[in-house]
Design an enzyme around this catalytic site. Structure first.
Site, PDB file in Angstrom:
ATOM      1  CB  CYS A   1      19.644  13.985  25.984  1.00  0.00           C
ATOM      2  SG  CYS A   1      19.843  15.437  27.057  1.00  0.00           S
TER       3      CYS A   1
ATOM      4  CG  HIS B   1      30.613  15.636  27.127  1.00  0.00           C
ATOM      5  ND1 HIS B   1      30.077  16.906  27.140  1.00  0.00           N
ATOM      6  CD2 HIS B   1      31.562  15.654  26.152  1.00  0.00           C
ATOM      7  CE1 HIS B   1      30.657  17.646  26.218  1.00  0.00           C
ATOM      8  NE2 HIS B   1      31.577  16.926  25.609  1.00  0.00           N
TER       9      HIS B   1
ATOM     10  CD  GLN C   1      36.266  15.527  23.981  1.00  0.00           C
ATOM     11  OE1 GLN C   1      36.612  15.112  22.877  1.00  0.00           O
ATOM     12  NE2 GLN C   1      36.295  16.790  24.311  1.00  0.00           N
TER      13      GLN C   1
ATOM     14  CG  HIS D   1      20.991  18.762  28.702  1.00  0.00           C
ATOM     15  ND1 HIS D   1      21.628  18.378  27.545  1.00  0.00           N
ATOM     16  CD2 HIS D   1      21.017  20.123  28.715  1.00  0.00           C
ATOM     17  CE1 HIS D   1      22.005  19.459  26.875  1.00  0.00           C
ATOM     18  NE2 HIS D   1      21.649  20.524  27.560  1.00  0.00           N
TER      19      HIS D   1
HETATM   20 ZN   LIG Z   1      21.892  16.435  26.922  1.00  0.00          ZN
END
Ligand SMILES: [Zn+2]
Length: 369
Positions: free
Chosen positions: A73, A187, A189, A134
């Site tokens: 975040c 997210h 990678q 988030h």
């Molecule tokens: Zn977050």
């Protein structure tokens, strides 16, 4: 796409990607961080010929932090995260607990002998934050934002490919606790490997054999055939096509290819880049729609792995850029585990026929988005 590169307190690189010029990304990382040292090594399995990365130090990494302590975040007063900015669009930074790190070359000595070959795991691991929200998911992004992620993946591929010793750049997303994700924030990678990954090496061998046998490219033949096989097609755009592979391993698995064979993300043209976000978001939403939530329950989020296959810097001339998207969920509440047959022998058994999986994905409605 506009890019601002900066450094975190311990020297790791952080890059912001913005759609519009003019975003000020000058917040400083105020945390007292010591530079991390990497002792990761790669060992060659003498029996299979595959490289295995040994990254023992990663046991200390952040594991399921509470939402208020999410390191992905944006930073707030009194709560500093990996991203110093108060907000961001897409941010990429070097993983604090990497399994591959250029610095390992300083701590790990190479050793070559037929049974015990060791080298430093000299590569790089990056984290790609798709959004500052988030609670969102990739499938919640709009097309412009998904395009920004594509541009970030492309830029990282170009940058990381140019690092010394990097052989292959792999962009991927693990989504869902079922896949082992330890951070809920949306997210992905990127791994920049100092070797060609085992599956990629196998694809290269198969493609070279196909060339020797037929004089043609394996992936071009495959795309021509699958585009004429409506039973496994899922989506078709002007520049991309998505289908369930003939010998799919996972309950629901889709491969998304640009129709024009290119080696990696950096070789996509503007028309291909422009069409990708809509098709990819559609695919992700179909995955979520496969297992509808009960009335009143939170929307279903199908766990998945999304894996970009790109040609290595050298020796991958027969490969074709494509994305493989698959889920380990085979039915509501039921997961496909890699058990004795798969884990023991790499021999997959699937109980969903690829044609039935494709039909379900074609029919999957995407309500409310
Ligand atoms: Zn977050």
């Amino acid at each position: 796409m506009h890019k601002t590169a900066s450094k975190l307190a311990d020297g790791r690189e952080l890059v912001y990607y913005d759609r519009e010029p003019g975003a000020v990304r000058d917040a400083r990382d105020e945390r007292p961080l010591e530079p991390a040292m990497s002792f990761s090594e790669i060992r060659l399995d003498p029996v299979l010929g595959d490289w295995v990365t040994v990254a023992a130090h990663r046991q200390q990494r952040t594991y399921h932090p509470p939402a208020g302590e999410c390191p992905l975040c944006p930073s707030r007063e009194g709560r500093l995260s990996e991203i110093p900015a108060a907000d961001y669009e897409v941010a990429v930074f070097e993983n604090r607990f990497p399994s591959l790190a250029l610095g390992s070359a300083e701590h790990v000595a190479a050793h070559e002998d037929p049974l015990h070959t060791v080298r430093p795991a000299a590569g790089r691991c990056e984290v790609v934050c798709f959004t500052s929200d988030h609670d969102a998911s990739f499938a919640d992004l709009d097309e412009a934002k998904a395009r920004l992620v594509l541009d970030a993946w492309t830029d990282r591929t170009a940058e990381l490919s140019a690092l010394p010793g990097v052989r292959q750049v792999y962009c991927f997303e693990n989504r869902g606790e079922e896949i082992g994700v330890t951070l809920g924030h949306p997210h992905g990678q990127i791994y920049a490997f100092p070797f060609v990954a085992p599956r990629t090496a196998k694809m290269i061998v198969r493609a070279e054999e196909h060339r020797a046998r037929t004089g043609r490219n394996l992936f071009e033949d495959l795309l021509a055939t699958e585009q004429g096989s409506p039973e496994r097609l899922v989506l078709r755009g002007e520049h991309w096509v998505a289908f369930v592979p003939f010998a799919a391993r996972w309950p629901y698995e889709v491969h998304l290819y640009p129709k024009r064979r290119v080696a990696d993300l950096t070789a996509l043209d503007e028309a291909e880049r422009a069409e990708f976000p809509g098709l990819y978001l559609d695919l992700l939403r179909r995955f979520d729609a496969l297992f509808p939530a009960a009335p009143g329950a939170a929307p279903n989020r199908t766990p998945y792995i999304a894996a970009w296959h790109q040609a290595p810097a050298e020796g991958g001339g027969e490969l074709a850029l494509h994305l493989e998207l698959f889920t380990v969920r085979r039915a509501p509440g039921k997961l496909k585990y890699l058990a004795g047959v798969e884990s023991g022998l790499d021999a997959f058994v699937t109980d969903v026929s690829p044609e039935a999986a494709a039909a379900r994905l074609r029919d999957a409605a995407t309500p409310g988005r």
